[in-house]
Design a protein around this motif. Structure first.
Motif, PDB file in Angstrom:
ATOM      1  N   UNK A   1      -6.293   0.007  10.343  1.00 17.06           N
ATOM      2  CA  UNK A   1      -5.115   0.667   9.532  1.00 17.06           C
ATOM      3  C   UNK A   1      -4.030   0.523   8.640  1.00 17.06           C
ATOM      4  N   UNK A   2      -3.731   0.451   7.851  1.00 20.68           N
ATOM      5  CA  UNK A   2      -2.550   0.096   6.908  1.00 20.68           C
ATOM      6  C   UNK A   2      -1.042   1.282   7.559  1.00 20.68           C
ATOM      7  N   UNK A   3      -0.740   0.242   8.351  1.00 13.96           N
ATOM      8  CA  UNK A   3       0.469   1.431   9.477  1.00 13.96           C
ATOM      9  C   UNK A   3       1.359   1.754   8.078  1.00 13.96           C
ATOM     10  N   UNK A   4       1.718   3.691   8.472  1.00 16.90           N
ATOM     11  CA  UNK A   4       2.094   4.413   7.334  1.00 16.90           C
ATOM     12  C   UNK A   4       1.798   4.287   5.815  1.00 16.90           C
ATOM     13  N   UNK A   5       0.846   3.722   5.487  1.00 19.47           N
ATOM     14  CA  UNK A   5       0.291   3.896   4.462  1.00 19.47           C
ATOM     15  C   UNK A   5      -0.727   4.818   3.694  1.00 19.47           C
ATOM     16  N   UNK A   6      -1.554   5.195   4.747  1.00 20.49           N
ATOM     17  CA  UNK A   6      -2.475   7.048   4.470  1.00 20.49           C
ATOM     18  C   UNK A   6      -3.825   5.787   4.582  1.00 20.49           C
ATOM     19  N   UNK A   7      -3.653   4.407   4.163  1.00 23.07           N
ATOM     20  CA  UNK A   7      -4.822   3.608   3.964  1.00 23.07           C
ATOM     21  C   UNK A   7      -5.641   3.186   5.093  1.00 23.07           C
TER      22      UNK A   7
ATOM     23  N   UNK B   1       1.111  -0.678   0.353  1.00 20.86           N
ATOM     24  CA  UNK B   1       0.341   0.023  -0.091  1.00 20.86           C
ATOM     25  C   UNK B   1       0.628   1.258  -0.030  1.00 20.86           C
ATOM     26  N   UNK B   2       2.026   1.293   0.503  1.00 24.34           N
ATOM     27  CA  UNK B   2       3.190   2.027   0.918  1.00 24.34           C
ATOM     28  C   UNK B   2       3.586   2.382  -0.744  1.00 24.34           C
ATOM     29  N   UNK B   3       3.595   1.262  -1.717  1.00 28.38           N
ATOM     30  CA  UNK B   3       3.813   1.825  -3.074  1.00 28.38           C
ATOM     31  C   UNK B   3       3.238   2.148  -3.648  1.00 28.38           C
ATOM     32  N   UNK B   4       2.084   2.249  -3.411  1.00 30.97           N
ATOM     33  CA  UNK B   4       0.966   3.459  -4.042  1.00 30.97           C
ATOM     34  C   UNK B   4       0.200   4.677  -3.532  1.00 30.97           C
ATOM     35  N   UNK B   5       1.051   6.058  -4.473  1.00 33.62           N
ATOM     36  CA  UNK B   5       1.268   7.201  -3.173  1.00 33.62           C
ATOM     37  C   UNK B   5      -0.669   7.625  -3.267  1.00 33.62           C
ATOM     38  N   UNK B   6      -0.969   8.382  -2.491  1.00 36.54           N
ATOM     39  CA  UNK B   6      -2.088   8.661  -1.611  1.00 36.54           C
ATOM     40  C   UNK B   6      -1.964   9.835  -1.423  1.00 36.54           C
ATOM     41  N   UNK B   7      -2.353  11.013  -1.949  1.00 37.83           N
ATOM     42  CA  UNK B   7      -2.230  12.165  -1.697  1.00 37.83           C
ATOM     43  C   UNK B   7      -2.931  12.428  -0.665  1.00 37.83           C
TER      44      UNK B   7
ATOM     45  N   UNK C   1      -6.429   0.519  -4.516  1.00 41.11           N
ATOM     46  CA  UNK C   1      -5.880   1.438  -4.241  1.00 41.11           C
ATOM     47  C   UNK C   1      -5.469   2.160  -6.194  1.00 41.11           C
ATOM     48  N   UNK C   2      -4.511   0.448  -6.625  1.00 42.87           N
ATOM     49  CA  UNK C   2      -3.355   1.209  -8.056  1.00 42.87           C
ATOM     50  C   UNK C   2      -4.945   1.757  -8.942  1.00 42.87           C
ATOM     51  N   UNK C   3      -5.625   1.114  -8.969  1.00 39.29           N
ATOM     52  CA  UNK C   3      -6.941   1.854 -10.015  1.00 39.29           C
ATOM     53  C   UNK C   3      -7.282   4.099  -9.722  1.00 39.29           C
ATOM     54  N   UNK C   4      -7.336   3.910  -8.370  1.00 39.59           N
ATOM     55  CA  UNK C   4      -7.969   4.795  -7.723  1.00 39.59           C
ATOM     56  C   UNK C   4      -7.269   6.102  -7.887  1.00 39.59           C
ATOM     57  N   UNK C   5      -5.430   5.422  -8.087  1.00 36.20           N
ATOM     58  CA  UNK C   5      -4.896   6.541  -7.935  1.00 36.20           C
ATOM     59  C   UNK C   5      -3.752   7.266  -9.587  1.00 36.20           C
ATOM     60  N   UNK C   6      -4.247   5.845 -10.046  1.00 37.14           N
ATOM     61  CA  UNK C   6      -4.270   5.907 -11.593  1.00 37.14           C
ATOM     62  C   UNK C   6      -5.476   7.169 -12.166  1.00 37.14           C
ATOM     63  N   UNK C   7      -6.342   6.902 -11.359  1.00 36.79           N
ATOM     64  CA  UNK C   7      -7.663   7.534 -11.982  1.00 36.79           C
ATOM     65  C   UNK C   7      -6.766   9.215 -11.321  1.00 36.79           C
ATOM     66  N   UNK C   8      -6.834   9.501 -10.150  1.00 39.48           N
ATOM     67  CA  UNK C   8      -6.529  10.813  -9.615  1.00 39.48           C
ATOM     68  C   UNK C   8      -5.869  11.717 -10.125  1.00 39.48           C
TER      69      UNK C   8
END
Lengths: 265, 268
Positions: free
Chosen positions: B165-171, B40-46, B256-263
């Motif tokens: 809550x996924x630690x340190x992944x803002x998810x 999850x950390x590898x998938x950037x979250x704004x 999460x990846x698809x959402x990130x791409x969409x964003x």
């Protein structure tokens, strides 16, 4: 079997519940046979063909020809039906409805805010709204007078939806029952279905009653005790005990509707 | 191999699914949690993201901002009303829902609510709209009660949905669960949904299974997770095997990846 009561029951709900001691044991075995009957019938109509979009059958499909109603042509009678159903929902949970039109409208707007129908309603002119208000108030008054008290112990549920897929998802059956009382888990059949229409009752209403019973049977695999339809236009209530014959007849009606629809695909 | 089963929603089938649940289930270890967190950390979250089975079923499709509706409120109110009647058998479902509504309105009047909360939303509704919310909640509670009535083994209502809550992944992950049936060391979880299941309902169910296991302090998965669609008269189930847990976790990361791409596309 259609019941002709010797004495007119005091309320629609009373008529639905009937005599508690005369209820049959729940029929848990008919559903699979009906499902098979439908699957076989659909295969004989469609064969192995796969339409691009699924064929959808609703209770309204059985009442009219298969042409769908354009949202732009939504008439006052459509809004009247929606608002009277909202009144029924409020009455089913014991809400005191003093101003049917405004209360039903408020409830409907809360439920469907932003929908095409609400937008279409907002475009009505003052005269149309006034006519609708008078209409809804009159229908709601008939409904309130005839419905009676819905006891909480009868487990009332409103706007009960049912959906069934057939032919690998190429045929969809949808249904919404306005009010349902009784339990599917009791030893004796106790589920009663109640539908409200703002039109006078006709042959189409009978088909609707049967369709509700069929969908409820397919959904829960338990045959309901009774199905009924009430016209808030005339105050008439049609009620019928559900048996295999009624359900089988409804299967034939669904297949006949599908056959008509298939001709136009 | 998938353990997905499809059955009609009948009392007999549900009891059979519960009785035939595997005697053992998999357990997620700290290594599994660390690995999921790294993915999850590898998938950037704004911003903070919350994922659930619904988003997985919708393939990460962007969704409208959340707002309360009678259809959304019914599950919360209906479940609370059912909890009330398990402790007070003299209450009817309608009365329990009305009591629950009154509690929310009281909380709002006392000033204990924040904007956006259910109580806050309810306090702004008209008398008729509250009636409709009550009707929806009663219908939901009655449907759930009918399912509960048929279960032969001792059950309990889930105290809350599963949150992890996924630690340190803002998810954060949210899994739905309604009824828990505990048997020996194992548990079977039931989840009720309106509408009818689609092709992606199996993956959605696996996600709920995975989130439920992640939310468990020991990481133990439910031996079977059953999804019930009363409107369609259908139930699906998945077992708590490692393959199903992995598939669930994989689908959540993919979403999460698809959402990130969409964003990113939206930003571009």
């Amino acid at each position: 079997m259609t019941i002709l009561a010797p004495n007119s029951p005091l309320s629609a709900i009373e008529a639905l519940r009937g005599d508690k001691t005369k209820r049959p044991i729940s029929d848990l075995s008919s559903a699979s046979g009906l499902r098979a009957q439908l699957e076989d019938g659909i295969y004989s109509i469609m064969g192995k063909a796969s339409p691009l979009t699924p064929l959808v059958v609703r209770s309204s499909s059985l009442r009219q020809n298969h042409n769908t109603i354009d949202i732009q042509q939504a008439s006052l009678s459509l809004f009247r039906g929606i608002l009277v159903t909202q009144v029924l929902r409020l009455l089913s949970v014991g809400v005191e409805v003093t101003d049917p039109f405004s209360e039903a409208l408020s409830a409907w707007r809360c439920e469907k805010s932003g929908s095409d129908l609400v937008r279409s309603f907002n475009q009505l002119d003052k005269e149309q709204v006034a006519r609708l208000e008078a209409d809804v108030n009159a229908h709601a008054s008939t409904l309130k007078r005839s419905l009676g008290v819905v006891s909480a112990t009868w487990m009332p549920r409103s706007c009960v939806r049912a959906s069934q897929r057939f032919a690998g998802g190429h045929v969809l059956l949808f249904d919404v029952v306005d009010l349902m009382v009784g339990s599917t888990t009791s030893k004796f059949a106790s589920v009663a279905l109640f539908d409200v229409t703002t039109s006078p009752l006709d042959a189409g209403a009978e088909r609707t009653m049967r369709f509700h019973a069929l969908m409820q049977t397919l959904k829960t695999s338990v045959v309901p005790l009774r199905t009924s339809i009430f016209s808030s236009a005339t105050g008439e209530l049609w009620t019928s005990d559900v048996d295999y014959e009624i359900l089988s007849r409804s299967v034939d009606e669904v297949l006949s509707t599908l056959n008509d629809m298939w001709k136009y695909v | 191999m998938s353990t997905l089963l499809h059955r009609r929603n009948t009392v007999q089938n549900i009891n059979e699914l519960i009785a035939s649940a595997p005697a053992t289930s998999s357990q997620l270890t700290n290594d599994h949690r660390a690995s999921l967190s790294a993915r999850f950390r590898a998938v950037n979250a704004t911003s903070n993201r919350r994922l659930d089975a619904w988003m997985v079923e919708q393939a990460g499709k962007p969704y409208d901002p959340f707002h309360w509706t009678p259809q959304i409120a019914r599950r919360v109110l209906g479940a609370s009303a059912l909890r009330r009647i398990t402790t007070r058998s003299d209450l009817s479902l309608s009365q329990a829902v009305r009591d629950e509504l009154a509690d929310h309105l009281l909380r709002s009047t006392a000033g204990y609510t924040q904007s956006g909360s259910l109580s806050y939303w309810l306090s702004g509704l008209s008398h008729a709209s509250l009636g409709l919310v009550c009707a929806e909640a009663v219908s939901w509670a009655t449907t759930t009660y009918e399912v509960l009535q048929g279960i032969e083994r001792p059950w309990q209502l889930a105290q809350s949905d599963a949150y992890y809550d996924v630690s340190a992944a803002r998810t954060s992950l949210r899994g739905r669960r309604d009824i828990v049936i505990k048997h020996d060391e194992q548990r079977v979880v039931l989840r009720l949904r309106a509408g009818s299941p689609g092709k992606s309902s199996g993956p959605g169910l696996r996600c709920d299974l995975t989130i439920d296991a992640l939310a468990s302090p020991t990481g133990a998965a439910a031996s079977r997770f059953i999804g019930v669609w009363p409107d369609a008269g259908v139930c699906l189930s998945v077992d708590g095997t490692m393959a199903d847990l992995r598939a669930g976790a994989r689908d959540l990361v993919r979403t999460a990846v698809v959402q990130q791409r969409g964003q990113m596309l939206k930003a571009a």
